[in-house]
Scaffold this active site. Structure first.
Site, PDB file in Angstrom:
ATOM      1  N   GLY A  32     -10.797   6.264  -5.634  1.00 60.17           N
ATOM      2  CA  GLY A  32      -9.456   5.876  -5.206  1.00 60.17           C
ATOM      3  C   GLY A  32      -9.343   4.391  -4.935  1.00 60.17           C
ATOM      4  O   GLY A  32     -10.286   3.752  -4.441  1.00 60.17           O
TER       5      GLY A  32
ATOM      6  N   ASP B 120      -7.673   2.951  -2.690  1.00 61.51           N
ATOM      7  CA  ASP B 120      -7.777   2.673  -1.261  1.00 61.51           C
ATOM      8  C   ASP B 120      -9.240   2.489  -0.858  1.00 61.51           C
ATOM      9  O   ASP B 120      -9.569   1.601  -0.055  1.00 61.51           O
ATOM     10  CB  ASP B 120      -7.128   3.780  -0.433  1.00 61.51           C
ATOM     11  CG  ASP B 120      -7.626   5.182  -0.794  1.00 61.51           C
ATOM     12  OD1 ASP B 120      -8.157   5.375  -1.910  1.00 61.51           O
ATOM     13  OD2 ASP B 120      -7.480   6.079   0.051  1.00 61.51           O
TER      14      ASP B 120
ATOM     15  N   LEU C 126       3.776   7.074   3.658  1.00 63.20           N
ATOM     16  CA  LEU C 126       4.462   5.820   3.965  1.00 63.20           C
ATOM     17  C   LEU C 126       4.059   4.730   2.983  1.00 63.20           C
ATOM     18  O   LEU C 126       3.017   4.815   2.331  1.00 63.20           O
ATOM     19  CB  LEU C 126       4.135   5.351   5.387  1.00 63.20           C
ATOM     20  CG  LEU C 126       4.629   6.204   6.561  1.00 63.20           C
ATOM     21  CD1 LEU C 126       4.085   5.640   7.868  1.00 63.20           C
ATOM     22  CD2 LEU C 126       6.155   6.270   6.600  1.00 63.20           C
ATOM     23  N   VAL C 127       4.908   3.699   2.907  1.00 63.50           N
ATOM     24  CA  VAL C 127       4.578   2.479   2.173  1.00 63.50           C
ATOM     25  C   VAL C 127       4.361   1.378   3.209  1.00 63.50           C
ATOM     26  O   VAL C 127       5.203   1.162   4.089  1.00 63.50           O
ATOM     27  CB  VAL C 127       5.699   2.067   1.198  1.00 63.50           C
ATOM     28  CG1 VAL C 127       5.311   0.799   0.448  1.00 63.50           C
ATOM     29  CG2 VAL C 127       6.000   3.192   0.214  1.00 63.50           C
ATOM     30  N   LYS C 128       3.228   0.693   3.102  1.00 60.90           N
ATOM     31  CA  LYS C 128       2.912  -0.400   4.029  1.00 60.90           C
ATOM     32  C   LYS C 128       2.980  -1.721   3.271  1.00 60.90           C
ATOM     33  O   LYS C 128       2.575  -1.808   2.118  1.00 60.90           O
ATOM     34  CB  LYS C 128       1.524  -0.200   4.641  1.00 60.90           C
ATOM     35  CG  LYS C 128       1.406   1.084   5.444  1.00 60.90           C
ATOM     36  CD  LYS C 128      -0.019   1.296   5.943  1.00 60.90           C
ATOM     37  CE  LYS C 128      -0.145   2.637   6.653  1.00 60.90           C
ATOM     38  NZ  LYS C 128      -1.540   2.906   7.086  1.00 60.90           N
TER      39      LYS C 128
ATOM     40  N   TYR D 140     -20.994   3.963  -7.816  1.00 62.93           N
ATOM     41  CA  TYR D 140     -20.387   5.292  -7.812  1.00 62.93           C
ATOM     42  C   TYR D 140     -20.581   5.924  -9.183  1.00 62.93           C
ATOM     43  O   TYR D 140     -20.369   5.282 -10.211  1.00 62.93           O
ATOM     44  CB  TYR D 140     -18.896   5.161  -7.499  1.00 62.93           C
ATOM     45  CG  TYR D 140     -18.256   6.360  -6.842  1.00 62.93           C
ATOM     46  CD1 TYR D 140     -18.731   6.865  -5.638  1.00 62.93           C
ATOM     47  CD2 TYR D 140     -17.127   6.956  -7.405  1.00 62.93           C
ATOM     48  CE1 TYR D 140     -18.124   7.934  -5.018  1.00 62.93           C
ATOM     49  CE2 TYR D 140     -16.501   8.036  -6.791  1.00 62.93           C
ATOM     50  CZ  TYR D 140     -17.006   8.521  -5.598  1.00 62.93           C
ATOM     51  OH  TYR D 140     -16.399   9.595  -4.976  1.00 62.93           O
TER      52      TYR D 140
ATOM     53  N   THR E 239      -4.666  10.689   5.725  1.00 63.05           N
ATOM     54  CA  THR E 239      -4.374  12.032   5.205  1.00 63.05           C
ATOM     55  C   THR E 239      -5.681  12.794   4.987  1.00 63.05           C
ATOM     56  O   THR E 239      -5.817  13.951   5.364  1.00 63.05           O
ATOM     57  CB  THR E 239      -3.579  11.939   3.902  1.00 63.05           C
ATOM     58  OG1 THR E 239      -2.370  11.212   4.149  1.00 63.05           O
ATOM     59  CG2 THR E 239      -3.247  13.323   3.374  1.00 63.05           C
TER      60      THR E 239
ATOM     61  N   ASP F  65       0.855  -1.183   0.000  1.00 61.25           N
ATOM     62  CA  ASP F  65       0.000   0.000   0.000  1.00 61.25           C
ATOM     63  C   ASP F  65       0.891   1.232   0.000  1.00 61.25           C
ATOM     64  O   ASP F  65       1.518   1.569   1.011  1.00 61.25           O
ATOM     65  CB  ASP F  65      -0.907  -0.022   1.238  1.00 61.25           C
ATOM     66  CG  ASP F  65      -1.699   1.261   1.406  1.00 61.25           C
ATOM     67  OD1 ASP F  65      -2.019   1.903   0.383  1.00 61.25           O
ATOM     68  OD2 ASP F  65      -1.999   1.624   2.560  1.00 61.25           O
TER      69      ASP F  65
END
Length: 242
Positions: free
Chosen positions: A94, A96, A11-13, A87, A120, A6
């Site tokens: 997105g 996410d 950050l990168v997870k 939608y 964010t 992600d």
């Protein structure tokens, strides 16, 4: 084994899954991507497929390096999803939010589920009890609100989030903390009330990096799950395997 990556705004997870269960998860700054991938494959050589979800910036080189280790699916609006997407502009949704809706669909398949991701931005995503994603809302996140007050005024400092001891601030800093933390808490509760009035037996999932500021402050009953996005990404990887 599966690997999900992600790539966020800061950050990168990374998470390694086996049979739907998280074996390992970690996060790093984006500049450490290549070394983190090498370490993960040394530790988990049986990883067979990976999924990349990116709302931040990811170089093609990083994708190409990961492709040397295993088959890679890059999550996009053209990826298959298990729910009906109502939608109005699905091409702008997105990735996410696709993952959060997928986790809601699988973990509460016959219920009404509202997922709140405090990152964010604060996103609200609703999947109803017939497996339909109906949309939601996007609001400024905690740090974005602090930064806006600092950048859009001449005298307010840039603060890091802190717990609020009293909703009445007795200094500039405590007033700012109250305005952000208490204000977001009241916003989230109000939006939960709106959804609860329309959707019966509503289940609310709270996730995201700033969720700990609100989990105990909300009057509504919520289920806190900090790994909800990662779980959704793994569901999508499984669903898109060829």
């Amino acid at each position: 084994m599966n690997l999900v990556v992600d790539v966020g705004n800061t950050l990168v997870k990374y998470a390694v899954f086996e049979n739907g269960r998280i074996l390992h998860d970690q996060s790093s700054e984006s500049g450490l991507f290549l070394s983190q991938i090498k370490e993960l494959f040394e530790q988990y050589p049986r990883i067979g497929q990976a999924l990349i979800s990116s709302v931040g910036k990811m170089d093609k080189k990083e994708h190409d390096v990961l492709s040397l280790f295993c088959k890679v699916h890059v999550l996009s609006n053209s990826s298959k999803v298990p729910f009906k997407n109502s939608y109005a502009t699905p091409h702008t949704l997105g990735v996410d939010r696709l993952a959060l809706a997928t986790a809601a669909f699988y973990q509460n398949p016959r219920g009404n589920t509202l997922v709140i991701d405090a990152g964010t931005c604060i996103t609200y995503d609703m999947v109803n009890n017939v497996g339909e994603y109906v949309g939601g809302a996007i609001s400024p996140g905690v740090r974005m609100r602090y930064r806006a007050m600092h950048e859009q005024t001449a005298g307010l400092p840039l603060l890091e989030p802190e717990e609020v001891l009293d909703f009445i601030g007795n200094s500039t800093q405590t007033s700012m903390h109250s305005g952000v933390i208490n204000g977001v808490s009241r916003e989230v509760d109000g939006i939960i009330d709106q959804y609860g009035a329309r959707f019966e037996h509503l289940t609310v999932i709270l996730t995201g990096g700033d969720s700990h500021f609100f989990a105990k402050r909300l009057k509504n009953t919520i289920f806190a799950n900090p790994k909800f996005l990662l779980e959704g990404l793994n569901y999508l990887l499984e669903y898109n395997k060829s």
